[in-house]
Design a protein around this motif. Structure first.
Motif, short mmCIF file in Angstrom:
data_model
loop_
_atom_site.label_atom_id
_atom_site.label_comp_id
_atom_site.label_asym_id
_atom_site.label_seq_id
_atom_site.Cartn_x
_atom_site.Cartn_y
_atom_site.Cartn_z
N GLY A 106 -48.59 37.26 -7.24
CA GLY A 106 -48.46 36.31 -6.01
C GLY A 106 -49.53 36.65 -4.90
N THR A 132 -48.03 33.18 -8.77
CA THR A 132 -46.80 32.27 -8.14
C THR A 132 -47.37 30.84 -7.91
OG1 THR A 132 -47.62 32.92 -6.02
CG2 THR A 132 -45.87 34.09 -6.95
N LEU A 175 -40.89 32.22 -12.52
CA LEU A 175 -40.63 31.96 -11.20
C LEU A 175 -39.41 31.88 -10.73
CD1 LEU A 175 -42.88 33.09 -8.94
CD2 LEU A 175 -43.23 30.59 -8.72
N ARG A 178 -36.30 29.49 -5.89
CA ARG A 178 -36.72 29.24 -4.33
C ARG A 178 -38.14 29.49 -4.33
NH1 ARG A 178 -33.72 32.62 0.18
NH2 ARG A 178 -34.71 31.29 1.66
N GLU A 179 -38.89 30.22 -4.97
CA GLU A 179 -40.04 30.53 -4.81
C GLU A 179 -40.81 29.41 -5.26
OE1 GLU A 179 -41.52 33.20 -3.22
OE2 GLU A 179 -39.95 34.61 -3.24
N TYR A 180 -40.34 28.87 -6.46
CA TYR A 180 -41.34 27.62 -7.07
C TYR A 180 -41.10 26.53 -6.05
CZ TYR A 180 -42.14 23.83 -10.37
OH TYR A 180 -42.78 22.72 -10.91
N ALA A 182 -40.70 26.60 -2.75
CA ALA A 182 -41.36 26.81 -1.69
C ALA A 182 -43.02 26.60 -2.07
CB ALA A 182 -41.20 28.46 -1.35
N GLY A 183 -43.36 26.80 -3.21
CA GLY A 183 -44.83 26.62 -3.27
C GLY A 183 -45.02 25.12 -3.54
N LEU A 266 -38.48 31.03 3.54
CA LEU A 266 -39.65 31.36 2.86
C LEU A 266 -40.47 30.67 3.47
CD1 LEU A 266 -38.61 31.46 -0.94
CD2 LEU A 266 -38.96 33.23 0.87
#
Ligand code: NAD
Ligand code: ZN
Length: 363
Positions: A106, A132, A175, A178-180, A182-183, A266
């Motif tokens: 990432g 990411t 992923l 939440r990370e997905y 956020a992107g 995030l």
């Protein structure tokens, strides 16, 4: 389905190749652009077992000497001490001016590995394989690399452009949710600041996006890389001010991140909330109608992003944090505000009361 984005820069350009499963061809991708004899793969311990280890095997199988350097996951690794450990390990592993650095991971891995590549032996050839969504649409384009100092994000770094970026959207399947999401906030940002048709495409494809459809993701990543490359080409070293449009939602976001000690939100979640604050501010200042905000609100909601600042935050404290930033930069407090969907303008020093009321925190 494979896409290619060319980034044209003053000194030299580079290609970003995007597709599903393209990591299988990483050795060819690198060899077409660089006579590689020695690779230092830098990754974190989450991505190592998922992708980086397999990438390293591909180089070894091609009889290229390969080392894998694994850092701990998370922002705390973007630290001068960790860079120092990597420099030291690279010496022990026999790295020299001929070594090529490949970041697999990432934005943390990309920023740190890029910084190590920029500095070791006065600069090594650098490739990126971002894994990411944030790294694929944002941090892997533009050449900004660096580490944090205590209380000062990205304070030590460089502009160090990669020789190539290979983006495998299949990596996004693993992923965390939440990370997905956020992107996705940064993806929506590109539509608002410079591309209304892209914003409409995201509205139309929201279900496919939530299902992580790889063809739709490849198109989204291609479009975002092209848009960011357009901005970077116009302002490679952040001199003309054009790059500032990328900060839409970020003045509010940085205050929200600081007020929550960088633990509860995030970055992309802060961007989602911050974009809605900025859009409300533009409404208050009479620059746009309510429809511009409500379309962003509806899309961000559909994509599962938070829409409101945590209710326990004090609006006056947030305003203080924003104006504290202003002192640091010794200038005006600048906001990037929409003038319509697909276009933004820089607005300097809007009335504090309007900024406060745009936070949506009442009080
Ligand atoms: P990250 O690198 O910390 O990755 C998020 C988490 O996902 C980590 O735990 C990581 O191990 C894990 N991960 C990565 N890929 C995965 C995969 N495919 N499957 C499962 N897990 C995976 O965070 P990020 O959001 O990618 O990047 C944030 C960083 O990017 C910040 O430090 C920020 O400053 C930087 N950034 C830089 C630029 C730039 O222009 N250089 C732009 C924006 C952000
Ligand atoms: Zn951002």
């Amino acid at each position: 389905l494979q896409h290619s984005v060319r980034v044209d820069l003053a000194e030299r350009g580079y290609d970003i190749e995007i597709g599903e499963g393209v990591l299988e061809g990483i050795v060819d991708f690198v060899q077409q652009r660089h006579a590689v004899s020695h690779v230092a793969v830098i990754t974190d311990s989450n991505v190592d077992g998922l992708y980086a280890d397999a990438v390293a095997d591909r180089f070894s199988d091609a009889d290229i000497e390969t080392h894998v350097l694994v850092i701990d996951p998370g922002e705390s690794s973007k630290d001068p001490e960790v860079a120092h450990d990597l420099w030291q390990t690279m010496i022990e592993e026999g790295c020299d001016r001929q070594t090529m650095v490949l970041a697999v991971g990432g934005g943390v891995v990309g920023d740190l590995a890029g910084f190590v590549a920029a500095t070791f032996a006065r600069g090594l050839t650098f490739f990126q394989a971002p894994t990411t969504l944030l790294a694929q649409v944002d941090s892997s384009v533009g050449g900004k690399v660096g580490v944090n100092l205590e209380g000062a994000k990205n304070m030590v770094g460089a502009f160090w452009q990669p020789a190539g970026v290979l983006i495998d959207v299949a990596t996004l399947t693993t992923l965390p949710d939440r990370e997905y999401r956020a992107g996705l906030a940064e993806v929506v940002k590109y539509g608002v600041i410079m591309d209304e048709p892209f914003f409409a495409y995201l509205e139309a494809q929201a279900d496919a996006i939530n299902g992580r459809d790889s063809a739709v993701l490849a198109e989204i990543v291609r479009r975002c890389c092209r848009l960011k490359a357009d901005v970077v080409e116009a302002d490679e070293r952040e001199e003309s001010g054009r790059r500032a449009i990328l900060n839409y939602g970020h003045t509010f976001c940085h205050a929200l991140e600081a007020a929550t000690n960088y633990t509860r939100l995030l970055h992309g979640e802060g961007v989602a909330i911050g974009m809605l604050c900025a859009s409300r501010l533009a409404e208050r200042l009479g620059r746009i109608g309510a429809d511009v905000t409500s379309r962003q609100h509806a899309l961000l909601e559909k994509l599962g992003l938070p829409l409101t600042a945590p209710a326990d935050l004090d609006p006056d404290e947030l305003v203080r944090l924003m104006w504290r930033d202003k002192k640091v930069s010794a200038g005006k407090l600048n906001f990037i505000l929409p003038s319509r969907l697909g276009e933004v303008e820089l607005v300097a020093d809007p009335p504090v009361g309007d900024v406060r009321d745009s936070l949506g925190l009442g009080g």
